[in-house]
Enzyme design. Sequence first.
Site, PDB file in Angstrom:
ATOM      1  N   GLN A  14      -2.308  -2.390  -4.377  1.00  0.00           N
ATOM      2  CA  GLN A  14      -1.918  -4.047  -5.045  1.00  0.00           C
ATOM      3  C   GLN A  14      -1.916  -4.636  -3.468  1.00  0.00           C
ATOM      4  O   GLN A  14      -1.720  -4.199  -2.438  1.00  0.00           O
ATOM      5  CB  GLN A  14      -1.253  -4.219  -5.960  1.00  0.00           C
ATOM      6  CG  GLN A  14      -0.369  -3.100  -6.719  1.00  0.00           C
ATOM      7  CD  GLN A  14       0.831  -3.570  -7.613  1.00  0.00           C
ATOM      8  OE1 GLN A  14       0.835  -4.466  -7.927  1.00  0.00           O
ATOM      9  NE2 GLN A  14       2.055  -2.740  -7.155  1.00  0.00           N
ATOM     10  N   SER A  95      -0.388   3.354  -1.374  1.00  0.00           N
ATOM     11  CA  SER A  95       0.843   3.350  -2.169  1.00  0.00           C
ATOM     12  C   SER A  95       0.081   3.619  -3.696  1.00  0.00           C
ATOM     13  O   SER A  95      -0.504   4.502  -3.911  1.00  0.00           O
ATOM     14  CB  SER A  95       1.562   1.510  -1.891  1.00  0.00           C
ATOM     15  OG  SER A  95       1.782   1.444  -3.259  1.00  0.00           O
ATOM     16  N   LEU A  96      -0.912   2.269  -4.475  1.00  0.00           N
ATOM     17  CA  LEU A  96      -0.943   2.811  -5.719  1.00  0.00           C
ATOM     18  C   LEU A  96      -2.656   3.552  -5.512  1.00  0.00           C
ATOM     19  O   LEU A  96      -2.919   4.134  -6.390  1.00  0.00           O
ATOM     20  CB  LEU A  96      -1.364   1.727  -6.142  1.00  0.00           C
ATOM     21  CG  LEU A  96      -2.182   1.775  -7.333  1.00  0.00           C
ATOM     22  CD1 LEU A  96      -3.608   1.332  -7.828  1.00  0.00           C
ATOM     23  CD2 LEU A  96      -1.961   2.305  -8.478  1.00  0.00           C
ATOM     24  N   ARG A 120       3.662   3.090 -14.736  1.00  0.00           N
ATOM     25  CA  ARG A 120       4.332   3.134 -13.469  1.00  0.00           C
ATOM     26  C   ARG A 120       4.311   2.179 -12.966  1.00  0.00           C
ATOM     27  O   ARG A 120       5.482   1.243 -12.775  1.00  0.00           O
ATOM     28  CB  ARG A 120       3.187   3.465 -12.051  1.00  0.00           C
ATOM     29  CG  ARG A 120       3.969   3.431 -10.886  1.00  0.00           C
ATOM     30  CD  ARG A 120       3.204   4.463  -9.856  1.00  0.00           C
ATOM     31  NE  ARG A 120       3.642   4.457  -8.453  1.00  0.00           N
ATOM     32  CZ  ARG A 120       3.100   3.203  -7.270  1.00  0.00           C
ATOM     33  NH1 ARG A 120       2.552   2.541  -7.855  1.00  0.00           N
ATOM     34  NH2 ARG A 120       3.242   3.386  -6.536  1.00  0.00           N
ATOM     35  N   HIS A 204       8.551  -0.019  -3.754  1.00  0.00           N
ATOM     36  CA  HIS A 204       8.524   0.997  -1.824  1.00  0.00           C
ATOM     37  C   HIS A 204      10.255   0.575  -1.776  1.00  0.00           C
ATOM     38  O   HIS A 204      10.564   1.377  -0.576  1.00  0.00           O
ATOM     39  CB  HIS A 204       7.482   1.339  -1.512  1.00  0.00           C
ATOM     40  CG  HIS A 204       6.190   1.487  -1.976  1.00  0.00           C
ATOM     41  ND1 HIS A 204       5.920   2.407  -1.974  1.00  0.00           N
ATOM     42  CD2 HIS A 204       5.053   0.599  -1.544  1.00  0.00           C
ATOM     43  CE1 HIS A 204       4.714   2.561  -2.890  1.00  0.00           C
ATOM     44  NE2 HIS A 204       4.255   1.551  -2.605  1.00  0.00           N
TER      45      HIS A 204
END
Length: 316
Positions: A14, A95-96, A120, A204
């Site tokens: 993101q 991350s993603l 998610r 996170h």
Amino acid sequence: MKQRQDLALLFPGQGSQSIGMLGALAERHAVVQKTFIEASAAMGEDLWALASEGPESLMNRTDHTQPLMLTAGVAVWRAFCEGGGPMPGFMAGHSLGEYTALVAAGALEFPVAVELVRDRGRYMQEAVPEGEGAIAAVLGLDDASIEAVCQQTAQGEVVEPVNFNAPGQVVIAGHLGAVERALEAAKAEGAKRAVKLPMSVPAHCSLMAPAAEKLAQRLAGVEIQEPRVPIIHNVDVSRSADAEAIRQHLVDQVRSPVRWVECVQALAEAGVKEAVECGPGKVLAGLNRRIHREMGIRAIHDPDSLADALNTLEVA
């Protein structure tokens, strides 16, 4: 497909999304729009219209950002493959982006992953009511100083380092008030910049524990294959081939820091000399240059950058 052990493919998370992203690439490479059509069918929404026209408010809502960025990364990866790009020795995602890497490596089916990351995003959104959490970037302080700042300003709330992106570039997240106190303290410590980011959830950090619980239940019903290419995990910089281990890494990842600096260092130690970022923007390329200057890095996001990457890798 030829494989290059000294090549890594990287997938952004993101923050790299923007209205009009991949428009030029889609005009020249039909596989880009085909990928968005496939994802839209899984989502039940027109993701290409969202990528092309916005609105930005919806694009930046995490339950939409995540499937959008996954789709964009897969679309660029497919264009790279169609152009004759070699199979890399390693993959990693920020991350993603770790989910995008799992799709590209054949561990997750693409339509399944689209629905998974939408959920998610929803779990993450639901974990902290809107307006109660925040996420922010701090530039110009070392990791230890930022950790100390977070401990000093928590005052019974949560504020934690969540992305170790590059030397002197760390993202913090937690309760809104605690993040704001930490930003002021970071500036007092000499941070060059300390600003909140336009993301809708404090990703996170430990506030994501409820999201991790829901994600664990959701992942229990998702089929995961052994990746065709090793993937460096954000949580502990390990490589997992076992489906159960991958599931656990994905659960832990949502509530744990992204150790991107160590991920890039691990790639270098494994012999990676060249890296290619697949997705809109150049965020990871910029970080990689700060982490490991000797590693070549290119970002594919339009026809020219795709042609440049393929030519550089001597496959065009």
